[in-house]
Design a protein around this motif. Structure first.
Motif, short mmCIF file in Angstrom:
data_model
loop_
_atom_site.label_atom_id
_atom_site.label_comp_id
_atom_site.label_asym_id
_atom_site.label_seq_id
_atom_site.Cartn_x
_atom_site.Cartn_y
_atom_site.Cartn_z
N ALA A 281 -1.19 -1.42 6.68
CA ALA A 281 -0.69 -0.13 7.16
C ALA A 281 0.33 0.47 6.21
CB ALA A 281 -0.08 -0.28 8.55
N ALA A 282 0.99 -0.39 5.43
CA ALA A 282 2.01 0.09 4.50
C ALA A 282 1.41 0.86 3.32
CB ALA A 282 2.84 -1.08 3.98
N GLY A 283 0.11 0.74 3.16
CA GLY A 283 -0.54 1.47 2.07
C GLY A 283 -0.66 0.63 0.81
N GLY A 284 -1.68 0.94 0.04
CA GLY A 284 -1.85 0.26 -1.23
C GLY A 284 -2.77 -0.94 -1.18
N VAL A 285 -3.03 -1.49 0.01
CA VAL A 285 -3.93 -2.63 0.15
C VAL A 285 -5.32 -2.11 0.50
CG1 VAL A 285 -4.45 -4.74 1.44
CG2 VAL A 285 -2.08 -4.20 0.82
N GLN A 286 -6.28 -2.43 -0.34
CA GLN A 286 -7.65 -2.00 -0.11
C GLN A 286 -8.44 -3.13 0.56
OE1 GLN A 286 -9.27 -0.76 -3.92
NE2 GLN A 286 -7.32 0.15 -4.54
N ARG A 287 -9.28 -2.77 1.52
CA ARG A 287 -10.02 -3.76 2.30
C ARG A 287 -11.51 -3.70 1.95
NH1 ARG A 287 -7.11 -0.90 6.07
NH2 ARG A 287 -9.01 -0.03 6.97
N TYR A 288 -12.14 -4.88 1.94
CA TYR A 288 -13.57 -4.98 1.63
C TYR A 288 -14.24 -5.95 2.58
CZ TYR A 288 -12.04 -2.65 -2.57
OH TYR A 288 -11.47 -1.74 -3.42
#
Length: 274
Positions: A179-186
């Motif tokens: 939620a903090a941003g910058g982490v991409q999920r796959y």
């Protein structure tokens, strides 16, 4: 791959930023509880009891905290009923380790930071029947279930971690980090079924591989290899020059990373007060 103190400092800055953004998001969720304090180039974070984000990270590459700063910090952790845990890179300023041990910090474990140069590009690994795609917000809970279960059942090979986290605590921390941003999920699918999940964070040319897990029914079918290959390709396209992953010493995760070409860059000592 050689790791200079300059490269270690760069990686630790990326780790500091990851912990800072995740803990700040947690503080918002909790209505201002906890703290995130910049400290001598690193960060001291305290989210809530039992959180994996409760740590002091990134120290020893931009000065050494004063005894007054450490004393104040230790009081804040004590007031939050949370142990002070410092993750200290062995390439950091040696005087910091001396200072901490003099104050009663004890060594409880280690973790390894491995890296892979991306300057020569990446050979794609695409096992038959396995596909990797970005995971959108609509399936966040599905992705979270996959990754949280993976963290809740760590490697049994190698040196065991000194701490274990309940699944719900891990899920909350992962939610804060994404939620903090910058982490991409796959998400990886195998023969059309969701088989695994992973995450990636890009920071200052560094690709941080921040977690991956495979559902038990789909293990040993190349799902992890596909997730790793896809994230590395994305990092290369984004202009990153290095990918990093953190593992327990001697673990299956470390073995798999080294098979893929990752090299051991440095070790972090885990020091706890008292």
């Amino acid at each position: 791959m050689f790791c200079s103190t300059e490269l270690a400092a760069r990686i630790e800055r990326a780790e500091t930023d990851l912990i800072s953004t995740g803990s700040a998001r947690a503080s918002e969720r909790l209505g201002g509880a906890g703290f995130t304090i910049p400290l001598a180039g690193g960060v001291a974070a305290c989210v809530e009891p039992g959180s994996p984000l409760n740590k002091v990270a990134g120290l020893g590459f931009d000065g050494v905290p004063s005894t007054a700063e450490l004393g104040d910090l230790e009081k804040r952790y004590a007031a939050a009923a949370t142990p002070v845990q410092v993750e200290l890179a062995h390439l950091a300023d040696p005087s910091l380790a001396e200072l901490l041990t003099e104050r009663g910090y004890r060594l409880v474990n280690f973790e390894n930071v491995l890296g892979l140069s991306l300057s020569a590009g990446i050979d794609a690994v695409t096992p038959a029947g396995v596909e990797v795609r970005p995971s959108d917000d609509a399936e966040f809970d599905l992705w979270l279930d996959l990754v949280a279960d993976g963290f809740a059942h760590p490697d049994t090979q190698g040196v065991a971690s000194h701490e274990e986290f309940p699944r719900d605590i891990i899920a909350t921390a992962m939610r804060d980090l994404t939620a903090a941003g910058g982490v991409q999920r796959y998400v990886a699918t195998r023969d059309g079924q969701v088989a695994g999940g992973a995450s990636l964070r890009l920071s200052d040319g560094i690709a941080q591989l921040t977690g991956a897990a495979t559902a038990p029914a789909h293990r040993r079918h190349g799902v992890q290899s596909a997730l790793l290959s896809a994230r590395l390709a994305i990092a290369v396209d984004a202009g990153c020059d290095i990918a990093v992953i953190t593992t327990q010493p001697g673990s299956k995760s470390q073995q798999n990373a080294q098979r893929r070409g990752f090299a051991l860059l440095y070790t972090r000592a885990i020091l706890v007060l008292g």
